[in-house]
Design a protein around this motif. Structure first.
Motif, PDB file in Angstrom:
ATOM      1  N   ASP A 196       0.806  -1.219   0.000  1.00  0.00           N
ATOM      2  CA  ASP A 196       0.000   0.000   0.000  1.00  0.00           C
ATOM      3  C   ASP A 196       0.843   1.274   0.000  1.00  0.00           C
ATOM      4  O   ASP A 196       0.329   2.355  -0.262  1.00  0.00           O
ATOM      5  CB  ASP A 196      -0.928   0.038   1.224  1.00  0.00           C
ATOM      6  CG  ASP A 196      -2.019  -1.003   1.146  1.00  0.00           C
ATOM      7  OD1 ASP A 196      -2.330  -1.457   0.021  1.00  0.00           O
ATOM      8  OD2 ASP A 196      -2.562  -1.356   2.212  1.00  0.00           O
ATOM      9  N   ILE A 197       2.117   1.157   0.273  1.00  0.00           N
ATOM     10  CA  ILE A 197       2.981   2.336   0.396  1.00  0.00           C
ATOM     11  C   ILE A 197       3.450   2.779  -0.986  1.00  0.00           C
ATOM     12  O   ILE A 197       4.004   1.994  -1.753  1.00  0.00           O
ATOM     13  CB  ILE A 197       4.191   2.038   1.308  1.00  0.00           C
ATOM     14  CG1 ILE A 197       3.721   1.693   2.717  1.00  0.00           C
ATOM     15  CG2 ILE A 197       5.142   3.222   1.332  1.00  0.00           C
ATOM     16  CD1 ILE A 197       4.830   1.251   3.642  1.00  0.00           C
ATOM     17  N   ILE A 198       3.218   4.055  -1.289  1.00  0.00           N
ATOM     18  CA  ILE A 198       3.703   4.643  -2.550  1.00  0.00           C
ATOM     19  C   ILE A 198       5.142   5.118  -2.380  1.00  0.00           C
ATOM     20  O   ILE A 198       6.015   4.809  -3.179  1.00  0.00           O
ATOM     21  CB  ILE A 198       2.807   5.820  -2.983  1.00  0.00           C
ATOM     22  CG1 ILE A 198       1.422   5.313  -3.321  1.00  0.00           C
ATOM     23  CG2 ILE A 198       3.423   6.552  -4.160  1.00  0.00           C
ATOM     24  CD1 ILE A 198       0.440   6.419  -3.626  1.00  0.00           C
ATOM     25  N   LYS A 199       5.372   5.895  -1.320  1.00  0.00           N
ATOM     26  CA  LYS A 199       6.727   6.388  -1.050  1.00  0.00           C
ATOM     27  C   LYS A 199       6.823   6.804   0.408  1.00  0.00           C
ATOM     28  O   LYS A 199       5.827   7.003   1.087  1.00  0.00           O
ATOM     29  CB  LYS A 199       7.097   7.558  -1.955  1.00  0.00           C
ATOM     30  CG  LYS A 199       6.307   8.820  -1.680  1.00  0.00           C
ATOM     31  CD  LYS A 199       6.737   9.944  -2.593  1.00  0.00           C
ATOM     32  CE  LYS A 199       5.801  11.124  -2.413  1.00  0.00           C
ATOM     33  NZ  LYS A 199       6.130  12.230  -3.286  1.00  0.00           N
ATOM     34  N   VAL A 200       8.055   6.951   0.849  1.00  0.00           N
ATOM     35  CA  VAL A 200       8.361   7.397   2.209  1.00  0.00           C
ATOM     36  C   VAL A 200       9.282   8.603   2.087  1.00  0.00           C
ATOM     37  O   VAL A 200      10.236   8.584   1.307  1.00  0.00           O
ATOM     38  CB  VAL A 200       9.044   6.272   3.017  1.00  0.00           C
ATOM     39  CG1 VAL A 200       9.555   6.788   4.342  1.00  0.00           C
ATOM     40  CG2 VAL A 200       8.104   5.115   3.233  1.00  0.00           C
ATOM     41  N   LYS A 201       8.985   9.648   2.851  1.00  0.00           N
ATOM     42  CA  LYS A 201       9.857  10.825   2.897  1.00  0.00           C
ATOM     43  C   LYS A 201      10.483  10.902   4.283  1.00  0.00           C
ATOM     44  O   LYS A 201       9.796  10.790   5.294  1.00  0.00           O
ATOM     45  CB  LYS A 201       9.063  12.096   2.624  1.00  0.00           C
ATOM     46  CG  LYS A 201       8.676  12.295   1.190  1.00  0.00           C
ATOM     47  CD  LYS A 201       8.061  13.669   0.996  1.00  0.00           C
ATOM     48  CE  LYS A 201       7.748  13.934  -0.449  1.00  0.00           C
ATOM     49  NZ  LYS A 201       7.181  15.279  -0.642  1.00  0.00           N
ATOM     50  N   LYS A 244      -1.511   4.418  -1.057  1.00  0.00           N
ATOM     51  CA  LYS A 244      -2.389   4.466  -2.233  1.00  0.00           C
ATOM     52  C   LYS A 244      -3.731   5.103  -1.902  1.00  0.00           C
ATOM     53  O   LYS A 244      -4.345   5.731  -2.753  1.00  0.00           O
ATOM     54  CB  LYS A 244      -2.608   3.055  -2.772  1.00  0.00           C
ATOM     55  CG  LYS A 244      -1.375   2.452  -3.379  1.00  0.00           C
ATOM     56  CD  LYS A 244      -1.631   1.033  -3.835  1.00  0.00           C
ATOM     57  CE  LYS A 244      -0.356   0.428  -4.384  1.00  0.00           C
ATOM     58  NZ  LYS A 244      -0.542  -0.978  -4.752  1.00  0.00           N
ATOM     59  N   THR A 245      -4.198   4.957  -0.678  1.00  0.00           N
ATOM     60  CA  THR A 245      -5.485   5.541  -0.303  1.00  0.00           C
ATOM     61  C   THR A 245      -5.414   7.054  -0.160  1.00  0.00           C
ATOM     62  O   THR A 245      -6.406   7.738  -0.360  1.00  0.00           O
ATOM     63  CB  THR A 245      -6.007   4.935   1.010  1.00  0.00           C
ATOM     64  OG1 THR A 245      -5.027   5.135   2.026  1.00  0.00           O
ATOM     65  CG2 THR A 245      -6.294   3.457   0.838  1.00  0.00           C
ATOM     66  N   ASN A 246      -4.262   7.578   0.212  1.00  0.00           N
ATOM     67  CA  ASN A 246      -4.098   9.016   0.366  1.00  0.00           C
ATOM     68  C   ASN A 246      -2.716   9.423  -0.169  1.00  0.00           C
ATOM     69  O   ASN A 246      -1.780   9.656   0.598  1.00  0.00           O
ATOM     70  CB  ASN A 246      -4.252   9.401   1.836  1.00  0.00           C
ATOM     71  CG  ASN A 246      -4.612  10.847   2.010  1.00  0.00           C
ATOM     72  OD1 ASN A 246      -4.658  11.610   1.057  1.00  0.00           O
ATOM     73  ND2 ASN A 246      -4.863  11.232   3.237  1.00  0.00           N
TER      74      ASN A 246
END
Length: 166
Positions: free
Chosen positions: A93-98, A116-118
Motif C-alpha cells: 500500500d505504500i507509494i513512497k516514504v519521505k 495508495k489511499t491518500n
C-alpha cells in the motif's frame, strides 16, 4: 522482524528538553508549596495560569517518541510512551516514504508515509527513538522492502555523518 529503536534517555529530546521540563515542574511545585504554607498566603487565581499552561504542554512532549518496526509484510510506526498510538502500513500500500532531517517546525528527524489511499497527504511522525547511527541501515531496509524513499538535505547530512561501514 527488524526494529529501529534506541533507549528512551539516549534520544535528544530526553537529554535536553525533558530534563528541563522535570526541573521546571519540581520548581513550580516547590514555589506553590512555599506560597501555600507561608504566613501571608492570599489566594490569587493568576497563580493557576502557569500551572494550567504547563499541564497542557507537558503531554505534547511525548508525541515525539516514535520508533520503526519492519515485519515480513508490514511497516509499523509505534510510540513508546503512548503505546496504543501506532500506525500500521502494508508494504504493497505504500507509494513512497519521505525522511526529513528535522528542519523547520520539528525538532528531530521525522517521517511521512504516503499510501495508495491518500497519495498527496501524510502525517508527520517524529522518529526521536531511532538512533542516528541506524539511519544508513534504515535506508537499506526500505530498499530491501522495495519502498521508494525521498530524503531532504538535512536527513542526507545525518546519514553521511553516521555512515561508518568501511
Amino acid at each position: 522482524m527488524r526494529e529501529f529503536r534506541q533507549p528512551f534517555w539516549q534520544s535528544d529530546t530526553s537529554r535536553t528538553t525533558l530534563k528541563l521540563c522535570i526541573y521546571i515542574s519540581i520548581g513550580l511545585v516547590g514555589l506553590i508549596t512555599h506560597q501555600v504554607y507561608s504566613d501571608s498566603f492570599e489566594f490569587n487565581p493568576l497563580v493557576l495560569i502557569p500551572i494550567f499552561m504547563w499541564l497542557s504542554i507537558y503531554p505534547v512532549i511525548f508525541t515525539q517518541y516514535f520508533y520503526l518496526t519492519f515485519t515480513d509484510d508490514q511497516f509499523l510506526l509505534r510510540n513508546s510512551i503512548y503505546t496504543r498510538w501506532q500506525r500500521t502500513y502494508n508494504y504493497n500500500d505504500i507509494i513512497k516514504v519521505k525522511l526529513f532531517g528535522g528542519r523547520g517546525l520539528y525538532c528531530g528527524p521525522y517521517i511521512q508515509v504516503f499510501t495508495k489511499t491518500n497519495p498527496k497527504h501524510a502525517w508527520s511522525y517524529v522518529i526521536e527513538l531511532v538512533a542516528a547511527k541506524d539511519f544508513p541501515d534504515l535506508l537499506d531496509t526500505f530498499k530491501e522492502k522495495n519502498i521508494p524513499v525521498e530524503t531532504d538535505q538535512g536527513f542526507d547530512y545525518l546519514v553521511d555523518r553516521n555512515f561508518t561501514r568501511f
